[in-house]
Scaffold this motif. Structure first.
Motif, PDB file in Angstrom:
ATOM      1  N   SER A  65       1.014  -1.568  -0.505  1.00  0.00           N
ATOM      2  CA  SER A  65      -0.602   0.434  -0.254  1.00  0.00           C
ATOM      3  C   SER A  65       0.730   1.291  -0.016  1.00  0.00           C
ATOM      4  CB  SER A  65      -1.214   0.076   0.643  1.00  0.00           C
ATOM      5  OG  SER A  65       0.220   0.511   2.260  1.00  0.00           O
ATOM      6  N   SER A  66       2.200   1.128  -0.147  1.00  0.00           N
ATOM      7  CA  SER A  66       2.985   2.302   0.377  1.00  0.00           C
ATOM      8  C   SER A  66       3.770   2.856  -1.147  1.00  0.00           C
ATOM      9  CB  SER A  66       3.915   2.455   1.598  1.00  0.00           C
ATOM     10  OG  SER A  66       4.758   1.285   1.361  1.00  0.00           O
ATOM     11  N   TRP A  67       3.269   1.478  -2.112  1.00  0.00           N
ATOM     12  CA  TRP A  67       4.005   1.910  -3.261  1.00  0.00           C
ATOM     13  C   TRP A  67       3.023   3.742  -3.940  1.00  0.00           C
ATOM     14  CZ3 TRP A  67       2.236   0.392  -8.964  1.00  0.00           C
ATOM     15  CH2 TRP A  67       2.616   0.576  -9.968  1.00  0.00           C
ATOM     16  N   ASP A  68       3.972   3.923  -4.619  1.00  0.00           N
ATOM     17  CA  ASP A  68       4.009   5.610  -5.070  1.00  0.00           C
ATOM     18  C   ASP A  68       3.135   5.323  -6.750  1.00  0.00           C
ATOM     19  OD1 ASP A  68       6.471   5.652  -5.565  1.00  0.00           O
ATOM     20  OD2 ASP A  68       7.034   6.979  -4.813  1.00  0.00           O
ATOM     21  N   GLY A  69       3.565   4.279  -7.449  1.00  0.00           N
ATOM     22  CA  GLY A  69       3.941   4.406  -8.946  1.00  0.00           C
ATOM     23  C   GLY A  69       4.790   4.947  -9.459  1.00  0.00           C
ATOM     24  N   CYS A  70       6.190   4.722  -8.346  1.00  0.00           N
ATOM     25  CA  CYS A  70       7.287   4.826  -9.591  1.00  0.00           C
ATOM     26  C   CYS A  70       7.990   3.669 -10.028  1.00  0.00           C
ATOM     27  CB  CYS A  70       8.718   5.609  -8.698  1.00  0.00           C
ATOM     28  SG  CYS A  70       7.572   7.524  -8.626  1.00  0.00           S
ATOM     29  N   TYR A  71       9.080   3.076 -10.182  1.00  0.00           N
ATOM     30  CA  TYR A  71       9.912   2.654 -10.178  1.00  0.00           C
ATOM     31  C   TYR A  71      10.829   2.050  -9.211  1.00  0.00           C
ATOM     32  CZ  TYR A  71       9.191   2.779 -15.421  1.00  0.00           C
ATOM     33  OH  TYR A  71       8.381   2.775 -16.707  1.00  0.00           O
ATOM     34  N   GLY A  72      11.047   0.857  -8.756  1.00  0.00           N
ATOM     35  CA  GLY A  72      11.902   0.278  -8.002  1.00  0.00           C
ATOM     36  C   GLY A  72      13.798   0.131  -8.785  1.00  0.00           C
ATOM     37  N   LEU A  73      14.440  -0.181  -7.953  1.00  0.00           N
ATOM     38  CA  LEU A  73      15.876   0.481  -8.857  1.00  0.00           C
ATOM     39  C   LEU A  73      16.669  -1.272  -7.846  1.00  0.00           C
ATOM     40  CD1 LEU A  73      17.397   0.447 -11.371  1.00  0.00           C
ATOM     41  CD2 LEU A  73      18.122   2.941 -10.474  1.00  0.00           C
ATOM     42  N   VAL A  74      17.255  -2.405  -8.269  1.00  0.00           N
ATOM     43  CA  VAL A  74      17.783  -3.371  -7.184  1.00  0.00           C
ATOM     44  C   VAL A  74      19.287  -3.237  -7.625  1.00  0.00           C
ATOM     45  CG1 VAL A  74      18.262  -5.624  -6.634  1.00  0.00           C
ATOM     46  CG2 VAL A  74      16.478  -4.252  -6.355  1.00  0.00           C
ATOM     47  N   VAL A  75      20.225  -2.539  -7.265  1.00  0.00           N
ATOM     48  CA  VAL A  75      21.808  -3.051  -7.776  1.00  0.00           C
ATOM     49  C   VAL A  75      22.616  -4.447  -6.499  1.00  0.00           C
ATOM     50  CG1 VAL A  75      23.317  -1.470  -7.528  1.00  0.00           C
ATOM     51  CG2 VAL A  75      21.283  -0.548  -8.006  1.00  0.00           C
ATOM     52  N   CYS A  76      23.172  -5.106  -7.041  1.00  0.00           N
ATOM     53  CA  CYS A  76      23.627  -5.615  -6.358  1.00  0.00           C
ATOM     54  C   CYS A  76      25.377  -5.350  -7.146  1.00  0.00           C
ATOM     55  CB  CYS A  76      23.613  -7.457  -7.236  1.00  0.00           C
ATOM     56  SG  CYS A  76      22.182  -8.404  -7.302  1.00  0.00           S
ATOM     57  N   THR A  77      26.179  -5.479  -6.460  1.00  0.00           N
ATOM     58  CA  THR A  77      27.998  -5.040  -6.550  1.00  0.00           C
ATOM     59  C   THR A  77      28.512  -5.440  -5.521  1.00  0.00           C
ATOM     60  OG1 THR A  77      29.049  -3.092  -7.106  1.00  0.00           O
ATOM     61  CG2 THR A  77      27.323  -3.135  -5.717  1.00  0.00           C
ATOM     62  N   ASP A  78      29.485  -6.245  -6.255  1.00  0.00           N
ATOM     63  CA  ASP A  78      30.844  -7.480  -6.008  1.00  0.00           C
ATOM     64  C   ASP A  78      32.186  -6.340  -5.702  1.00  0.00           C
ATOM     65  OD1 ASP A  78      30.156  -7.900  -2.816  1.00  0.00           O
ATOM     66  OD2 ASP A  78      28.216  -8.519  -3.206  1.00  0.00           O
ATOM     67  N   SER A  79      33.546  -7.555  -5.020  1.00  0.00           N
ATOM     68  CA  SER A  79      34.383  -7.792  -5.690  1.00  0.00           C
ATOM     69  C   SER A  79      34.961  -9.186  -4.902  1.00  0.00           C
ATOM     70  CB  SER A  79      35.034  -6.707  -5.793  1.00  0.00           C
ATOM     71  OG  SER A  79      36.882  -6.932  -5.489  1.00  0.00           O
ATOM     72  N   ALA A  80      35.009  -9.821  -5.952  1.00  0.00           N
ATOM     73  CA  ALA A  80      35.399 -11.451  -4.558  1.00  0.00           C
ATOM     74  C   ALA A  80      36.776 -11.142  -4.970  1.00  0.00           C
ATOM     75  CB  ALA A  80      34.591 -12.448  -4.993  1.00  0.00           C
ATOM     76  N   VAL A  81      37.295 -11.329  -4.110  1.00  0.00           N
ATOM     77  CA  VAL A  81      39.131 -11.299  -3.850  1.00  0.00           C
ATOM     78  C   VAL A  81      39.400 -11.953  -2.366  1.00  0.00           C
ATOM     79  CG1 VAL A  81      39.789  -9.215  -5.336  1.00  0.00           C
ATOM     80  CG2 VAL A  81      39.213  -9.362  -2.169  1.00  0.00           C
ATOM     81  N   TYR A  82      40.078 -13.116  -2.892  1.00  0.00           N
ATOM     82  CA  TYR A  82      40.534 -14.008  -1.648  1.00  0.00           C
ATOM     83  C   TYR A  82      42.657 -14.059  -1.573  1.00  0.00           C
ATOM     84  CZ  TYR A  82      36.184 -16.284  -1.843  1.00  0.00           C
ATOM     85  OH  TYR A  82      34.418 -16.421  -2.091  1.00  0.00           O
ATOM     86  N   ALA A  83      43.100 -14.626  -0.466  1.00  0.00           N
ATOM     87  CA  ALA A  83      44.118 -14.389  -0.369  1.00  0.00           C
ATOM     88  C   ALA A  83      44.825 -15.238  -1.574  1.00  0.00           C
ATOM     89  CB  ALA A  83      44.142 -14.785   1.524  1.00  0.00           C
ATOM     90  N   GLU A  84      45.912 -14.910  -1.835  1.00  0.00           N
ATOM     91  CA  GLU A  84      46.743 -16.158  -2.330  1.00  0.00           C
ATOM     92  C   GLU A  84      46.294 -17.610  -1.145  1.00  0.00           C
ATOM     93  OE1 GLU A  84      50.831 -14.565  -4.361  1.00  0.00           O
ATOM     94  OE2 GLU A  84      50.332 -14.182  -2.791  1.00  0.00           O
ATOM     95  N   GLY A  85      46.055 -18.364  -3.063  1.00  0.00           N
ATOM     96  CA  GLY A  85      46.240 -19.875  -2.356  1.00  0.00           C
ATOM     97  C   GLY A  85      44.945 -20.819  -3.074  1.00  0.00           C
ATOM     98  N   PRO A  86      44.713 -21.773  -3.066  1.00  0.00           N
ATOM     99  CA  PRO A  86      43.597 -22.139  -3.723  1.00  0.00           C
ATOM    100  C   PRO A  86      42.173 -22.144  -3.542  1.00  0.00           C
ATOM    101  CG  PRO A  86      43.244 -23.117  -1.423  1.00  0.00           C
ATOM    102  CD  PRO A  86      45.212 -22.835  -0.746  1.00  0.00           C
ATOM    103  N   ALA A  87      41.945 -20.670  -2.869  1.00  0.00           N
ATOM    104  CA  ALA A  87      40.484 -20.042  -3.316  1.00  0.00           C
ATOM    105  C   ALA A  87      40.837 -18.964  -3.904  1.00  0.00           C
ATOM    106  CB  ALA A  87      40.234 -19.717  -1.291  1.00  0.00           C
ATOM    107  N   ARG A  88      42.088 -18.216  -4.206  1.00  0.00           N
ATOM    108  CA  ARG A  88      41.551 -16.937  -5.060  1.00  0.00           C
ATOM    109  C   ARG A  88      41.226 -17.257  -6.598  1.00  0.00           C
ATOM    110  NH1 ARG A  88      47.263 -13.247  -5.204  1.00  0.00           N
ATOM    111  NH2 ARG A  88      45.540 -12.278  -3.502  1.00  0.00           N
TER     112      ARG A  88
END
Lengths: 471, 471
Positions: free
Chosen positions: B137-160
């Motif tokens: 009921s609180s929708w005002d007729g406008c658009y929504g916007l969803v952003v997913c943003t990530d930088s996945a970094v790992y220490a040197e080793g098997p996960a890198r």
């Protein structure tokens, strides 16, 4: 297709704050600050803080289990759980997942929701999300649960007396005694560096106190303007302060709440609203030509507006200031602790009243919204909420620390923040029965909690400790 | 009363990933790993990473401005903006407030929503919140916007080699070509320490790779069971793999996606679902008596299930694996990048199809949900989304780093994480026109960005830099 739930809002509340506190008058003297700097200048009476056995996770475990027990809600009836917090213990794993331990025991793991993040605004974001869920087509008929939990601590210096700590749990569903008026909502979101936490290894924020106060008041003006516009568009008449019975503000310290309400009076004056009488108009007239920026800096305006709004402040705001003045800034929990104060003070006369809420989080995110209060049905009535929260008793049974002991506690907490491989004293002698406490952080940073026995409850399942697990 | 919007979902998408990458075959050789360890063992082809001029804020600024421009959406039409990210640059100030700079320019600051936090699940939490808002009921007729943003970094080793980086922006509203089937949703949330970030000063997580894989598969089983139960209750018939046309998984590395789809086949076998033919039944029969725990550890079961599900995997899963294999783990963006791959590969034949989505975030939070795809109306059609995202071109025009240069870049980023008082090289020569980049972090940790000129757009307002401010 969406569902058609009516009067969605807050069905039940529980508040927890640490029983350990320091009086601002005592801290003021210890810090060598001028007399009245914290008590009158900031408007604060007392400040709660976590000792080494408490943190935002233990406080929220306590608040959630207490709410479920005291209102007789089966953990299996919860379908969504969201947490608002700006106290970061882990940068990836949410506080919500720690709380899942309560529900996993009953086999209920089908519970949506995670943590929300933006300074003190997060609890409001979580609350809006939960209410929207109940009104959405994905609602499954279960209750929502919103938790605000924060520990506000500052480096030694002028900001230290603006700390505090608390957790609040709120049960969400239709036919609520605290119902949203969801169409009158005004938000203001923008990019600012008034208060932030970029030093990741430290628990303490970077704060520009003066800028943060200006940002707060600018956001207040902007939200109030939008709230009024939406009200006027839908109701076909001008909104004024007289159209709300109570005003509840996010409260970093009480003085800012006083200034904020005075600011709304000045806004009403500029809008030529009916709430401002002739005498008040005369006193505010000299400031009508100030630019926006000038008006935020003018001490004379601040004084005049506080003066004309004083009787109105006493009637419409003071009932919502008790806990923030006694416990301090609780970040996300602060505005809902202010609202809890109103229920504590006025529960028997609130049915039918409108409460205006102003939520602010630095960075910045702010919203003004309103509740319409209703009688409700047991156990979800305003009087029962006041009864369960038992604020008077909780405030009365606290333990005041002398300043030296407080400073020593802060030093230990500073050292422990982000740390691993330690056990706590496990000393829960100052905690009330049923309170969770931290016992250990192991070499892998995994956190272990236990629950102090003896609450007036039949649940003993958790009393042998909540264990870190991964299975 | 709630609104009655139909087919609420994703109207438009844009994806951004850094143009800098390293081939897994090259990294494998450089690391002295056995041949095929990263390419076949993990199933990965290439990995994108941020250099010192990019971060999660710059990537999301790029994705959001590009989406608005390319679909012709006025920033004033946005009423809600939410960000999912587990890459923490500030513990209090949300990424959403940085993005507000785009909207403040147009005078639109009445935009609800903040950031969501729980590992790779945050984007799904943000998406659900935004969809619920449109249905509330609180929708005002406008658009929504969803952003997913990530930088996945790992220490040197098997996960890198399991790193990656990207930002995805999604426009939300009614009558969407990517519509939610909101009643068939199964979640599994619990307390686990499989992957977390308790070392606050470091960008790198603490990971228990084996535990995390087991947690992922257990959550998958639990979500699938609940999804099927809800489907069967509402549709009056058993659900099987045959009832969905495509399957999209959160993809930390492709091998886990292969195992996951095979696991669903085993689940269907145990449920005696119609999708499993006699030949498959015979091959899986020897494993029907394993306990749950045994079944997660059995290599023989894994092999047999992958074998029987192979033709189905090729048809229903492979079209959604391109970007995750080429860019790597993008944390919150990973599942939506997988979905973007499906649109890229199959946009002309997707109308009417059902897509099953499995979102997972360590700690842990997981949900299985489904989309029903529709033709849509321009500019919000599946074909136009494929056209705007232009994935083929973006992948083709990347710059492969030799391993020494990659390691040097990681070392610099490690040093810069959480830092202040530095300027970057401002070298944007490798970036596409219209890309935002980091120019400076000042002594107060305030971050400054600029936009590379020359995009096929008329907007130049931001090209002189986005400034830190607080006014």
């Amino acid at each position: 297709m969406a569902s058609h739930q009516k009067n969605v809002g807050i069905l039940a509340m529980e508040i927890y704050f640490p029983p350990t506190c320091i009086r601002q008058e005592v801290l003021e003297a210890h810090d060598g600050a001028s007399k009245g700097k914290y008590t009158i200048g900031l408007g604060q009476d007392c400040m709660a803080f976590c000792t080494e056995v408490e943190d935002v996770i233990s406080m929220s475990l306590t608040a959630v289990t207490s709410l479920l027990e005291k209102y007789g809600v089966d953990p299996k009836q919860i379908g969504r759980l969201e947490v608002g917090s700006e106290t970061v213990i882990d940068k990836s794993k949410s506080i919500k997942t720690f709380l899942m331990q309560i529900f996993e025991e009953t086999g209920n793991t089908d519970i949506e929701g995670v943590d929300s993040t933006n300074a003190c605004y997060d609890g409001t974001a979580a609350l809006f999300n939960c209410v929207n869920w109940v009104e959405s087509s994905s609602w499954d008929g279960c209750y929502g649960l919103v938790v605000c939990t924060d520990s506000a601590v500052y480096a030694e210096g002028p900001a230290r007396p603006t700390g505090g700590a608390a957790a609040i749990a709120m049960l969400i569903g239709p036919d609520a005694p605290i119902a949203f008026e969801s169409k009158f909502r005004g938000s203001h979101m923008s990019h600012a560096y008034d208060f932030y936490k970029p030093n990741l290894a430290s628990e303490y924020p970077v704060v520009d106190g003066k800028l943060s106060q200006t940002c707060y008041l600018m956001a207040l003006d902007s939200c109030y303007t939008r709230f009024c516009q939406k009200y006027e568009k839908l109701e076909g008449k001008q909104f004024s302060i007289d159209d709300a019975d109570y005003f509840v503000f996010h409260s970093p310290y009480n003085k800012l709440v006083q200034k904020s309400f005075a600011r709304l009076w000045f806004d009403d004056f500029l809008r030529n609203a009916s709430s401002v009488d002739e005498a008040a108009k005369q006193k505010l007239a000299p400031f009508s030509t100030l630019t926006g920026d000038e008006s935020y800096q003018s001490r004379d305006l601040e004084k005049a507006a506080q003066q004309v709004s004083k009787p109105s402040y006493d009637a419409k705001v003071v009932p919502a200031t008790l806990i923030p003045k006694q416990v301090g800034n609780m970040y996300t929990a602060s505005i809902y602790a202010a609202f809890a104060s109103l229920i504590h003070n006025k529960h028997s006369s609130l049915a039918g009243q409108r409460v205006l809420m102003f939520s602010y989080g630095s960075g910045l995110a702010a919203t003004m919204f309103s509740f319409r209060l209703r009688g409700g049905q047991l156990p979800f009535t305003l009087s029962n909420i006041a009864n369960v929260m038992n604020v008077g008793e909780k405030l009365k049974t606290r333990h005041e620390f002398p300043p030296e002991k407080f400073v020593k506690t802060m030093k230990l907490m500073e050292h422990r923040y982000g740390g691993k491989d330690f056990v706590t004293s496990k000393d829960c002698s100052l905690l009330a029965p049923g309170t969770y406490y931290l016992t250990e952080v192991d070499s892998m940073y995994r956190r272990f909690y236990a629950k102090k026995a003896g609450a007036n409850t039949t649940s003993t399942a958790c009393e042998n400790g909540l264990h870190a697990n991964g299975h």
